[in-house]
Design a protein around this motif. Structure first.
Motif, PDB file in Angstrom:
ATOM      1  N   LEU A 181       3.243  -2.854 -32.009  1.00 54.05           N
ATOM      2  CA  LEU A 181       2.279  -3.276 -32.760  1.00 54.05           C
ATOM      3  C   LEU A 181       1.124  -4.274 -31.727  1.00 54.05           C
ATOM      4  N   TYR A 182      -0.286  -4.407 -31.945  1.00 55.25           N
ATOM      5  CA  TYR A 182      -0.516  -5.601 -31.027  1.00 55.25           C
ATOM      6  C   TYR A 182      -0.865  -6.791 -31.613  1.00 55.25           C
ATOM      7  N   PHE A 183      -1.200  -7.664 -31.468  1.00 56.15           N
ATOM      8  CA  PHE A 183      -1.285  -9.451 -32.197  1.00 56.15           C
ATOM      9  C   PHE A 183      -1.881 -10.197 -31.124  1.00 56.15           C
ATOM     10  N   ASP A 184      -2.854 -11.135 -31.336  1.00 58.19           N
ATOM     11  CA  ASP A 184      -3.268 -12.368 -31.021  1.00 58.19           C
ATOM     12  C   ASP A 184      -2.499 -13.436 -30.647  1.00 58.19           C
ATOM     13  N   ARG A 185      -2.266 -14.158 -29.278  1.00 54.42           N
ATOM     14  CA  ARG A 185      -1.371 -15.157 -28.987  1.00 54.42           C
ATOM     15  C   ARG A 185      -2.915 -16.425 -28.652  1.00 54.42           C
ATOM     16  N   PHE A 186      -1.322 -17.495 -28.992  1.00 56.16           N
ATOM     17  CA  PHE A 186      -2.472 -18.495 -28.414  1.00 56.16           C
ATOM     18  C   PHE A 186      -1.991 -19.874 -26.853  1.00 56.16           C
ATOM     19  N   ASN A 187      -2.672 -18.019 -25.612  1.00 56.02           N
ATOM     20  CA  ASN A 187      -2.577 -18.565 -24.957  1.00 56.02           C
ATOM     21  C   ASN A 187      -4.062 -18.819 -23.798  1.00 56.02           C
ATOM     22  N   ASP A 188      -4.644 -19.128 -23.488  1.00 55.44           N
ATOM     23  CA  ASP A 188      -5.677 -19.851 -22.740  1.00 55.44           C
ATOM     24  C   ASP A 188      -6.782 -18.544 -23.355  1.00 55.44           C
ATOM     25  N   GLY A 189      -6.750 -19.754 -24.544  1.00 57.72           N
ATOM     26  CA  GLY A 189      -7.589 -19.042 -26.214  1.00 57.72           C
ATOM     27  C   GLY A 189      -6.824 -17.984 -26.915  1.00 57.72           C
ATOM     28  N   LEU A 190      -7.405 -17.429 -27.515  1.00 62.03           N
ATOM     29  CA  LEU A 190      -6.906 -16.545 -28.103  1.00 62.03           C
ATOM     30  C   LEU A 190      -6.934 -15.116 -27.250  1.00 62.03           C
ATOM     31  N   ASN A 191      -5.622 -13.844 -27.039  1.00 57.73           N
ATOM     32  CA  ASN A 191      -5.740 -12.806 -26.322  1.00 57.73           C
ATOM     33  C   ASN A 191      -5.196 -11.810 -26.948  1.00 57.73           C
ATOM     34  N   ILE A 192      -5.267 -10.445 -26.725  1.00 55.87           N
ATOM     35  CA  ILE A 192      -4.514  -9.064 -27.020  1.00 55.87           C
ATOM     36  C   ILE A 192      -2.865  -8.928 -26.037  1.00 55.87           C
ATOM     37  N   TRP A 193      -2.276  -9.009 -27.483  1.00 60.35           N
ATOM     38  CA  TRP A 193      -1.099  -8.709 -26.560  1.00 60.35           C
ATOM     39  C   TRP A 193      -0.562  -7.461 -27.611  1.00 60.35           C
ATOM     40  N   VAL A 194       0.546  -6.447 -26.654  1.00 57.93           N
ATOM     41  CA  VAL A 194       1.358  -5.386 -27.048  1.00 57.93           C
ATOM     42  C   VAL A 194       2.525  -5.073 -27.005  1.00 57.93           C
ATOM     43  N   ALA A 195       3.395  -4.814 -27.926  1.00 56.97           N
ATOM     44  CA  ALA A 195       4.821  -4.592 -28.023  1.00 56.97           C
ATOM     45  C   ALA A 195       5.455  -3.540 -28.785  1.00 56.97           C
ATOM     46  N   GLU A 196       6.415  -3.229 -28.401  1.00 60.72           N
ATOM     47  CA  GLU A 196       6.837  -1.919 -28.565  1.00 60.72           C
ATOM     48  C   GLU A 196       8.354  -2.775 -29.928  1.00 60.72           C
ATOM     49  N   LEU A 197       7.759  -1.547 -31.359  1.00 58.55           N
ATOM     50  CA  LEU A 197       8.501  -2.332 -32.498  1.00 58.55           C
ATOM     51  C   LEU A 197       9.834  -1.467 -32.370  1.00 58.55           C
ATOM     52  N   GLU A 198      10.376  -1.684 -33.354  1.00 51.45           N
ATOM     53  CA  GLU A 198      12.563  -1.468 -33.257  1.00 51.45           C
ATOM     54  C   GLU A 198      11.668   0.031 -34.421  1.00 51.45           C
ATOM     55  N   ASP A 199      12.725   0.915 -34.982  1.00 50.52           N
ATOM     56  CA  ASP A 199      12.815   1.446 -35.803  1.00 50.52           C
ATOM     57  C   ASP A 199      12.023   1.218 -36.990  1.00 50.52           C
ATOM     58  N   ASP A 200      13.161   0.281 -37.643  1.00 48.94           N
ATOM     59  CA  ASP A 200      12.333  -0.651 -38.757  1.00 48.94           C
ATOM     60  C   ASP A 200      10.865  -0.888 -39.397  1.00 48.94           C
ATOM     61  N   TRP A 228     -18.292 -19.247 -27.066  1.00 50.24           N
ATOM     62  CA  TRP A 228     -17.546 -20.434 -28.411  1.00 50.24           C
ATOM     63  C   TRP A 228     -16.569 -19.561 -28.894  1.00 50.24           C
ATOM     64  N   PRO A 229     -14.999 -20.346 -28.714  1.00 52.93           N
ATOM     65  CA  PRO A 229     -14.714 -20.261 -27.669  1.00 52.93           C
ATOM     66  C   PRO A 229     -14.224 -19.311 -27.061  1.00 52.93           C
ATOM     67  N   ARG A 230     -12.996 -19.284 -26.347  1.00 56.51           N
ATOM     68  CA  ARG A 230     -12.149 -18.513 -25.264  1.00 56.51           C
ATOM     69  C   ARG A 230     -11.516 -17.474 -26.940  1.00 56.51           C
ATOM     70  N   VAL A 231     -12.512 -16.427 -26.957  1.00 55.34           N
ATOM     71  CA  VAL A 231     -11.199 -15.883 -28.701  1.00 55.34           C
ATOM     72  C   VAL A 231     -11.913 -13.749 -27.826  1.00 55.34           C
ATOM     73  N   ASN A 232     -10.144 -13.171 -28.068  1.00 49.85           N
ATOM     74  CA  ASN A 232     -10.592 -12.084 -28.318  1.00 49.85           C
ATOM     75  C   ASN A 232      -9.254 -11.770 -28.832  1.00 49.85           C
ATOM     76  N   GLU A 233      -9.999 -10.714 -30.254  1.00 49.76           N
ATOM     77  CA  GLU A 233      -8.661 -11.206 -31.186  1.00 49.76           C
ATOM     78  C   GLU A 233      -9.182  -9.538 -32.265  1.00 49.76           C
ATOM     79  N   GLY A 234      -8.312 -10.171 -33.167  1.00 50.75           N
ATOM     80  CA  GLY A 234      -8.525  -8.517 -34.382  1.00 50.75           C
ATOM     81  C   GLY A 234      -8.511  -7.615 -33.506  1.00 50.75           C
ATOM     82  N   PRO A 235      -7.505  -6.850 -33.465  1.00 50.06           N
ATOM     83  CA  PRO A 235      -7.620  -5.709 -32.530  1.00 50.06           C
ATOM     84  C   PRO A 235      -7.454  -4.682 -33.657  1.00 50.06           C
ATOM     85  N   TYR A 236      -7.743  -3.157 -33.106  1.00 50.44           N
ATOM     86  CA  TYR A 236      -6.827  -2.320 -34.132  1.00 50.44           C
ATOM     87  C   TYR A 236      -6.846  -1.357 -33.407  1.00 50.44           C
ATOM     88  N   VAL A 237      -6.303   0.026 -33.062  1.00 52.44           N
ATOM     89  CA  VAL A 237      -6.016   0.274 -31.933  1.00 52.44           C
ATOM     90  C   VAL A 237      -6.149   1.984 -32.779  1.00 52.44           C
TER      91      VAL A 237
END
Length: 317
Positions: free
Chosen positions: A154-173, A196-205
């Motif tokens: 799962l890729y998603f945006d976190r609100f730290n240092d503006g918006l930036n993109i993170w990833v994490a593994e998902l469980e089988d559900d 303007w402003p500090r934004v990296n968002e809307g990931p798609y892989v």
């Protein structure tokens, strides 16, 4: 009131008269654009489904046979009463998971990431447990990626240092985030992203020739300089390297505010990208949906580019 009604009748008549008639003298009604922000398109059972940000009380869905003419479903795909939050339903993505015989909708609600399921692409989608995927943190723009080995991320945006993109593994559900695996992917780092402003968002892989490609948007969605760039990696967890000639989409064909994209393969096997733009140069809302072609070069590390005529989908009556 009567004069108002008469005026409306005259406006409708004038609109119909001005429409071009075909050879059978059938009236061709005016066409209106599809008003979806953060759009996502899924092809299922030979029908295209489009979802996006627009309604105040849930998530809308549109259907099409050809990507050009669309019909809005009479009911919301996701309703307020079926979600944990009561506002801000944004950026839905929908996937059919064959192994579970379910449709999964990943979306943002009240600036938290959520997932709901349904037996139909039209919905109604509902959360089994009405809570966000990360209850204690604001995040948005969650996007599912399942690798060729079946492992989900799962890729998603976190609100730290503006918006930036993170990833994490998902469980089988496909709902539960393995929080110990949360890893930062990208943040604002190129000059074009710093309007303007500090934004990296809307990931798609997606994966192409053993290389992972992440499209993302830079700058605020409110900015006319909102645009799309991409980064590459050798693993879904990164590290990610941004393309040095980003952005690949910014102000095309006189459009402004172009961004928050996703990709899909059409009925002919062609890779497409869907994104939104501002309503016009002076007004952001309601944002409009657009579609273009995606091409990869033959280089050792293929370069991604957006090509072809930009399609402006319309509502079919």
């Amino acid at each position: 009131m009567k004069s108002y009604n008469l005026l409306m009748i005259l406006v409708v008549l004038a609109s119909l008269i001005s429409c071009k008639n075909n050879e059978k003298n059938e009236i061709v009604l005016p066409k209106y654009p599809v008003t979806l922000g953060d759009p996502f398109i899924m092809l299922y059972d030979n029908v295209y489904y489009a979802y996006g940000t627009n309604a105040d009380d849930g998530i809308e869905v549109y259907t099409s046979d050809d990507l050009l003419s669309w019909k809005k479903a009479s009911n919301l795909a996701l309703r307020k009463q079926d979600s944990w939050a009561d506002r801000w339903y944004w950026a839905p993505e929908v996937y059919y998971i064959k192994e579970k015989n379910k449709f999964f909708m990943y979306y943002s609600a009240d600036e938290h990431i959520c997932v709901a399921t349904s037996d139909s692409p039209l919905g109604p989608f509902a959360q089994d447990v009405k809570e966000p995927q990360l209850a204690d943190e604001k995040c948005i723009d969650n996007s599912l990626f399942i690798d060729s080995d079946g492992k989900p991320y799962l890729y998603f945006d976190r609100f730290n240092d503006g918006l930036n993109i993170w990833v994490a593994e998902l469980e089988d559900d496909l709902k539960t985030i393995r929080q110990s695996t949360m890893t930062k992917c990208i943040n604002v780092s190129q000059p074009w992203e710093e309007v303007w402003p500090r934004v990296n968002e809307g990931p798609y892989v997606l994966k192409h020739k053993e290389k992972y490609y992440m499209t993302y948007s830079g700058n605020s969605y409110e900015s006319p300089f909102y645009g799309i760039g991409y980064a590459t990696a050798d693993s879904p967890m990164g590290p990610w390297t941004k393309y040095d000639k980003n952005p690949i989409v910014q102000k095309p064909d006189s459009l402004v505010g172009t961004g928050h994209s996703a990709m899909f393969t059409d009925k002919n096997g062609k890779l497409r990208i869907v994104f939104h733009a501002h309503n016009n140069p002076n007004n952001i809302h309601p944002r409009l949906m657009y579609i273009a072609d995606v091409r990869f070069s033959d280089d050792a590390v293929p370069v991604m580019s957006i090509t072809g005529e930009i399609i402006k989908p319309v509502i079919a009556y």
